[in-house]
Design an enzyme around this catalytic site. Structure first.
Site, PDB file in Angstrom:
ATOM      1  N   HIS A  49      -8.133   2.008   5.979  1.00  0.00           N
ATOM      2  CA  HIS A  49      -7.219   2.783   5.130  1.00  0.00           C
ATOM      3  C   HIS A  49      -6.611   3.944   5.925  1.00  0.00           C
ATOM      4  CE1 HIS A  49     -10.098   1.237   1.925  1.00  0.00           C
ATOM      5  NE2 HIS A  49      -8.944   0.811   1.475  1.00  0.00           N
ATOM      6  N   GLY A  90      -9.532   3.088  -3.093  1.00  0.00           N
ATOM      7  CA  GLY A  90     -10.600   4.041  -2.790  1.00  0.00           C
ATOM      8  C   GLY A  90     -11.735   3.433  -1.979  1.00  0.00           C
ATOM      9  N   SER A 115     -13.749  -2.339   1.838  1.00  0.00           N
ATOM     10  CA  SER A 115     -14.605  -1.559   0.926  1.00  0.00           C
ATOM     11  C   SER A 115     -15.759  -2.414   0.424  1.00  0.00           C
ATOM     12  CB  SER A 115     -13.789  -1.057  -0.268  1.00  0.00           C
ATOM     13  OG  SER A 115     -12.672  -0.341   0.178  1.00  0.00           O
ATOM     14  N   ARG A 116     -15.545  -3.717   0.358  1.00  0.00           N
ATOM     15  CA  ARG A 116     -16.587  -4.604  -0.176  1.00  0.00           C
ATOM     16  C   ARG A 116     -17.717  -4.863   0.830  1.00  0.00           C
ATOM     17  NH1 ARG A 116     -11.992  -7.136  -3.040  1.00  0.00           N
ATOM     18  NH2 ARG A 116     -12.449  -7.095  -5.264  1.00  0.00           N
ATOM     19  N   GLN A 171      -0.857 -10.343   0.345  1.00  0.00           N
ATOM     20  CA  GLN A 171      -0.437  -9.191  -0.457  1.00  0.00           C
ATOM     21  C   GLN A 171       0.740  -8.470   0.204  1.00  0.00           C
ATOM     22  OE1 GLN A 171      -3.250  -6.364  -2.415  1.00  0.00           O
ATOM     23  NE2 GLN A 171      -2.858  -5.114  -0.630  1.00  0.00           N
ATOM     24  N   LYS A 206      -2.280  -5.545   7.049  1.00  0.00           N
ATOM     25  CA  LYS A 206      -2.177  -6.995   7.280  1.00  0.00           C
ATOM     26  C   LYS A 206      -3.498  -7.691   6.948  1.00  0.00           C
ATOM     27  CE  LYS A 206       1.297  -6.981  10.933  1.00  0.00           C
ATOM     28  NZ  LYS A 206       1.609  -7.562  12.260  1.00  0.00           N
ATOM     29  N   LYS A 207      -4.539  -6.932   6.780  1.00  0.00           N
ATOM     30  CA  LYS A 207      -5.830  -7.502   6.361  1.00  0.00           C
ATOM     31  C   LYS A 207      -5.638  -8.365   5.110  1.00  0.00           C
ATOM     32  CE  LYS A 207     -10.313  -7.041   4.834  1.00  0.00           C
ATOM     33  NZ  LYS A 207     -10.037  -7.095   3.417  1.00  0.00           N
ATOM     34  N   GLN A 215      -5.483  -6.556 -11.767  1.00  0.00           N
ATOM     35  CA  GLN A 215      -5.607  -7.614 -10.763  1.00  0.00           C
ATOM     36  C   GLN A 215      -6.984  -8.268 -10.754  1.00  0.00           C
ATOM     37  OE1 GLN A 215      -4.630  -4.703  -7.731  1.00  0.00           O
ATOM     38  NE2 GLN A 215      -6.357  -5.354  -6.491  1.00  0.00           N
TER      39      GLN A 215
HETATM   40  P1  AMP Z   1      -7.773  -1.711  -0.854  1.00  0.00           P
HETATM   41  O1  AMP Z   1      -8.295  -0.339  -1.077  1.00  0.00           O
HETATM   42  O2  AMP Z   1      -8.803  -2.684  -0.390  1.00  0.00           O
HETATM   43  O3  AMP Z   1      -6.934  -2.212  -2.004  1.00  0.00           O
HETATM   44  O4  AMP Z   1      -6.778  -1.604   0.371  1.00  0.00           O
HETATM   45  C1  AMP Z   1      -5.726  -0.674   0.367  1.00  0.00           C
HETATM   46  C2  AMP Z   1      -4.852  -0.964   1.560  1.00  0.00           C
HETATM   47  O5  AMP Z   1      -5.633  -0.863   2.751  1.00  0.00           O
HETATM   48  C3  AMP Z   1      -4.262  -2.365   1.553  1.00  0.00           C
HETATM   49  O6  AMP Z   1      -2.925  -2.316   2.029  1.00  0.00           O
HETATM   50  C4  AMP Z   1      -5.155  -3.114   2.504  1.00  0.00           C
HETATM   51  O7  AMP Z   1      -4.538  -4.232   3.108  1.00  0.00           O
HETATM   52  C5  AMP Z   1      -5.460  -2.041   3.526  1.00  0.00           C
HETATM   53  N1  AMP Z   1      -6.669  -2.353   4.283  1.00  0.00           N
HETATM   54  C6  AMP Z   1      -7.900  -2.633   3.780  1.00  0.00           C
HETATM   55  N2  AMP Z   1      -8.754  -2.922   4.784  1.00  0.00           N
HETATM   56  C7  AMP Z   1      -8.052  -2.824   5.936  1.00  0.00           C
HETATM   57  C8  AMP Z   1      -8.368  -3.020   7.317  1.00  0.00           C
HETATM   58  N3  AMP Z   1      -9.582  -3.370   7.715  1.00  0.00           N
HETATM   59  N4  AMP Z   1      -7.400  -2.839   8.229  1.00  0.00           N
HETATM   60  C9  AMP Z   1      -6.138  -2.488   7.840  1.00  0.00           C
HETATM   61  N5  AMP Z   1      -5.779  -2.291   6.559  1.00  0.00           N
HETATM   62  C10 AMP Z   1      -6.718  -2.455   5.619  1.00  0.00           C
END
Ligand code: AMP
Length: 311
Positions: free
Chosen positions: A42, A36, A216-217, A183, A178-179, A66
């Site tokens: 995203h 979220g 998000s951070r 993972q 890929k960020k 996690q």
């Molecule tokens: P998160 O909500 O941070 O757990 O991220 C959910 C998904 O979004 C994960 O597969 C992340 O790698 C991807 N994601 C987060 N930030 C980016 C970004 N800047 N570019 C591409 N994918 C992202």
């Protein structure tokens, strides 16, 4: 702008039933798991998912499995209303937003507190809550390095929650950013090793115009640290440029990168150039590698990376 009202599903059984009904009607299901507080990164995964499937499920779930008890689970940002609006208008609008209630089975074992039970063990917030849950998925080697060193239960939690979500959503295709390079690779390996019938796709990093990888951070960064944090993508870009110009000695790339980030006020958790599949550190670049960095700016830990290919 096209807009479709996504269905919100909170129950596991309902989610599974929905997917099965859609598949029986001949649809293919794309899945994008998230925690979220959605941003363009995203949304780019959702756009990617549309290239491979005609029905899209996005999950929003901040996974306690996690986070260690000393990490930022309780302060992780959230904005369901804002997320929902974005999910309504990305592409044709996603089909389902899955926000699971009770993803973990708490059983009836909630007596005392977690710290008593797990005195010597490093625990995640799931165990801290003394739940009935005790099954974990580990991708044993890939989870050890990079982020795994300072976050020992992180990838176990990720692999486990993604397994649970895969078993509930039963998608054909799942897209990861890929960020979070490690993972992505861990999920790919898990899917291969455990024979999930799911295609895992890695999608490119989306950055702010000034280069900061979207996260998000980022909202938790002070304005000063937001500026300082640009040193990460700058350091990575410089290294990539130098490598592609012929500098193949990794130390000569890593040391200046650490220096640049440290001088900007960051505390580097790790800066490593690793092979793209095994994620093993390399000394000399001879095949495609990825330069991965994690660094703290104030209370915020940021990760970023750049792939480097040389001819
Ligand atoms: P998160 O909500 O941070 O757990 O991220 C959910 C998904 O979004 C994960 O597969 C992340 O790698 C991807 N994601 C987060 N930030 C980016 C970004 N800047 N570019 C591409 N994918 C992202």
């Amino acid at each position: 702008m096209a807009s479709k009202e996504p269905i919100i599903i909170t129950e596991k059984d309902e989610m599974r039933k929905w997917t099965r009904t859609m598949r029986a009607q001949g649809h293919t299901i794309g899945f994008v798991p998230t925690m979220g507080y959605l941003h363009e990164g995203h949304l780019s995964l959702i756009q990617e998912a549309y290239k491979h499937a005609d029905i899209i499920v996005v999950s929003i779930y901040v996974n306690p499995g996690q986070f260690s008890p000393n990490e930022d689970l309780s302060t992780y940002p959230s904005d369901f209303e804002g997320d929902f609006q974005k999910l309504k208008s990305v592409g044709n609008g996603v089909d389902v937003v899955f926000c699971p209630n009770n993803l973990y089975d708490y059983g009836n074992s909630q007596t005392g507190n977690g710290s008593e039970r797990n005195q010597e063990k490093v625990v995640s917030c799931v165990e801290d809550k003394r739940m009935g849950h005790e099954t974990w998925v580990r991708v044993e080697n890939l989870e050890k390095g990079l982020c795994g060193k300072s976050r020992p239960v992180f990838f176990r939690g990720v692999a486990t929650v993604v397994t649970k979500l895969f078993n509930i959503v039963e998608p054909d295709v799942a897209v990861f950013g890929k960020k979070d390079y490690q993972q992505w690779k861990i999920i790919q390996r898990m899917v291969r090793d455990l024979d999930f019938g799911i295609t895992v796709i890695g999608s490119e990093i989306v950055r702010e115009v000034d280069g900061l990888a979207m996260s998000s951070r980022n909202v938790k960064l002070s304005p000063e640290n937001r500026q300082r944090a640009l040193s990460i993508s700058r350091a990575l870009s410089i290294s990539k440029f130098q490598a592609e110009k012929g500098q193949v000695n990794c130390r000569e790339l890593i040391n200046p990168a650490i220096q640049l980030i440290s001088e900007a006020g960051g505390t580097v958790d790790y800066a490593e150039i690793v092979e793209q599949e095994s994620l093993e550190p390399v000394e000399t670049i001879e095949r495609p590698v990825v330069f991965c960095v994690a660094a703290w700016f104030g209370e915020v830990r940021l990760v970023d990376n750049m792939e480097i290919r040389i001819n």
